[in-house]
Design a protein around this motif. Sequence first.
Motif, PDB file in Angstrom:
ATOM      1  N   ILE A  11       0.840  -1.185   0.000  1.00  0.00           N
ATOM      2  CA  ILE A  11       0.000   0.000   0.000  1.00  0.00           C
ATOM      3  C   ILE A  11       0.886   1.249   0.000  1.00  0.00           C
ATOM      4  O   ILE A  11       1.815   1.365   0.789  1.00  0.00           O
ATOM      5  CB  ILE A  11      -0.929   0.011   1.232  1.00  0.00           C
ATOM      6  N   SER A  12       0.569   2.194  -0.863  1.00  0.00           N
ATOM      7  CA  SER A  12       1.334   3.427  -0.987  1.00  0.00           C
ATOM      8  C   SER A  12       1.177   4.306   0.248  1.00  0.00           C
ATOM      9  O   SER A  12       0.102   4.394   0.843  1.00  0.00           O
ATOM     10  CB  SER A  12       0.855   4.205  -2.217  1.00  0.00           C
ATOM     11  N   ALA A  27      -3.715 -10.035   0.997  1.00  0.00           N
ATOM     12  CA  ALA A  27      -2.326 -10.192   0.531  1.00  0.00           C
ATOM     13  C   ALA A  27      -1.579  -8.862   0.500  1.00  0.00           C
ATOM     14  O   ALA A  27      -0.430  -8.814   0.086  1.00  0.00           O
ATOM     15  CB  ALA A  27      -2.324 -10.827  -0.859  1.00  0.00           C
ATOM     16  N   SER A  28      -2.203  -7.772   0.927  1.00  0.00           N
ATOM     17  CA  SER A  28      -1.560  -6.462   0.924  1.00  0.00           C
ATOM     18  C   SER A  28      -0.652  -6.312   2.132  1.00  0.00           C
ATOM     19  O   SER A  28      -0.879  -6.882   3.180  1.00  0.00           O
ATOM     20  CB  SER A  28      -2.603  -5.345   0.962  1.00  0.00           C
ATOM     21  N   GLU A  29       0.396  -5.509   1.946  1.00  0.00           N
ATOM     22  CA  GLU A  29       1.268  -5.175   3.065  1.00  0.00           C
ATOM     23  C   GLU A  29       1.412  -3.663   3.113  1.00  0.00           C
ATOM     24  O   GLU A  29       1.125  -2.965   2.147  1.00  0.00           O
ATOM     25  CB  GLU A  29       2.628  -5.850   2.937  1.00  0.00           C
ATOM     26  N   MET A  30       1.847  -3.155   4.263  1.00  0.00           N
ATOM     27  CA  MET A  30       1.945  -1.713   4.434  1.00  0.00           C
ATOM     28  C   MET A  30       3.166  -1.389   5.281  1.00  0.00           C
ATOM     29  O   MET A  30       3.438  -2.058   6.275  1.00  0.00           O
ATOM     30  CB  MET A  30       0.691  -1.198   5.117  1.00  0.00           C
ATOM     31  N   VAL A  31       3.915  -0.375   4.879  1.00  0.00           N
ATOM     32  CA  VAL A  31       5.049   0.090   5.654  1.00  0.00           C
ATOM     33  C   VAL A  31       4.486   0.953   6.776  1.00  0.00           C
ATOM     34  O   VAL A  31       3.838   1.960   6.527  1.00  0.00           O
ATOM     35  CB  VAL A  31       6.024   0.911   4.789  1.00  0.00           C
ATOM     36  N   VAL A  32       4.697   0.541   8.013  1.00  0.00           N
ATOM     37  CA  VAL A  32       4.137   1.290   9.134  1.00  0.00           C
ATOM     38  C   VAL A  32       5.201   2.005   9.954  1.00  0.00           C
ATOM     39  O   VAL A  32       4.888   2.836  10.791  1.00  0.00           O
ATOM     40  CB  VAL A  32       3.287   0.387  10.058  1.00  0.00           C
ATOM     41  N   TYR A  33       6.454   1.677   9.735  1.00  0.00           N
ATOM     42  CA  TYR A  33       7.516   2.351  10.462  1.00  0.00           C
ATOM     43  C   TYR A  33       8.766   2.345   9.595  1.00  0.00           C
ATOM     44  O   TYR A  33       9.117   1.333   9.010  1.00  0.00           O
ATOM     45  CB  TYR A  33       7.817   1.645  11.783  1.00  0.00           C
ATOM     46  N   GLY A  34       9.407   3.473   9.494  1.00  0.00           N
ATOM     47  CA  GLY A  34      10.644   3.539   8.737  1.00  0.00           C
ATOM     48  C   GLY A  34      10.844   4.918   8.150  1.00  0.00           C
ATOM     49  O   GLY A  34       9.998   5.799   8.258  1.00  0.00           O
ATOM     50  N   TYR A  35      11.972   5.113   7.523  1.00  0.00           N
ATOM     51  CA  TYR A  35      12.323   6.377   6.906  1.00  0.00           C
ATOM     52  C   TYR A  35      11.624   6.495   5.561  1.00  0.00           C
ATOM     53  O   TYR A  35      11.769   5.638   4.704  1.00  0.00           O
ATOM     54  CB  TYR A  35      13.837   6.465   6.728  1.00  0.00           C
ATOM     55  N   ALA A  36      10.836   7.533   5.387  1.00  0.00           N
ATOM     56  CA  ALA A  36      10.133   7.772   4.122  1.00  0.00           C
ATOM     57  C   ALA A  36      10.554   9.138   3.592  1.00  0.00           C
ATOM     58  O   ALA A  36      10.084  10.171   4.079  1.00  0.00           O
ATOM     59  CB  ALA A  36       8.630   7.723   4.319  1.00  0.00           C
ATOM     60  N   PRO A  37      11.456   9.177   2.612  1.00  0.00           N
ATOM     61  CA  PRO A  37      11.902  10.472   2.082  1.00  0.00           C
ATOM     62  C   PRO A  37      10.750  11.220   1.430  1.00  0.00           C
ATOM     63  O   PRO A  37       9.885  10.623   0.793  1.00  0.00           O
ATOM     64  CB  PRO A  37      12.968  10.105   1.060  1.00  0.00           C
TER      65      PRO A  37
END
Length: 52
Positions: A11-12, A27-37
Amino acid sequence: MKKAGINGTTISLELNSQEIREICTPASEMVVYGYAPMMISAGCVKKVHRTL
């Protein structure tokens, strides 16, 4: 997408909650923590001079 061999999606970060609900699947995944430029540029934006 399954016919093309795609098993899941990421997911964007730019989507709002309504858009996420519309396209999210098990089957979707999501970035929930991390560096997002915020922006990636090939050149230094501070050195670019604008002419008006």
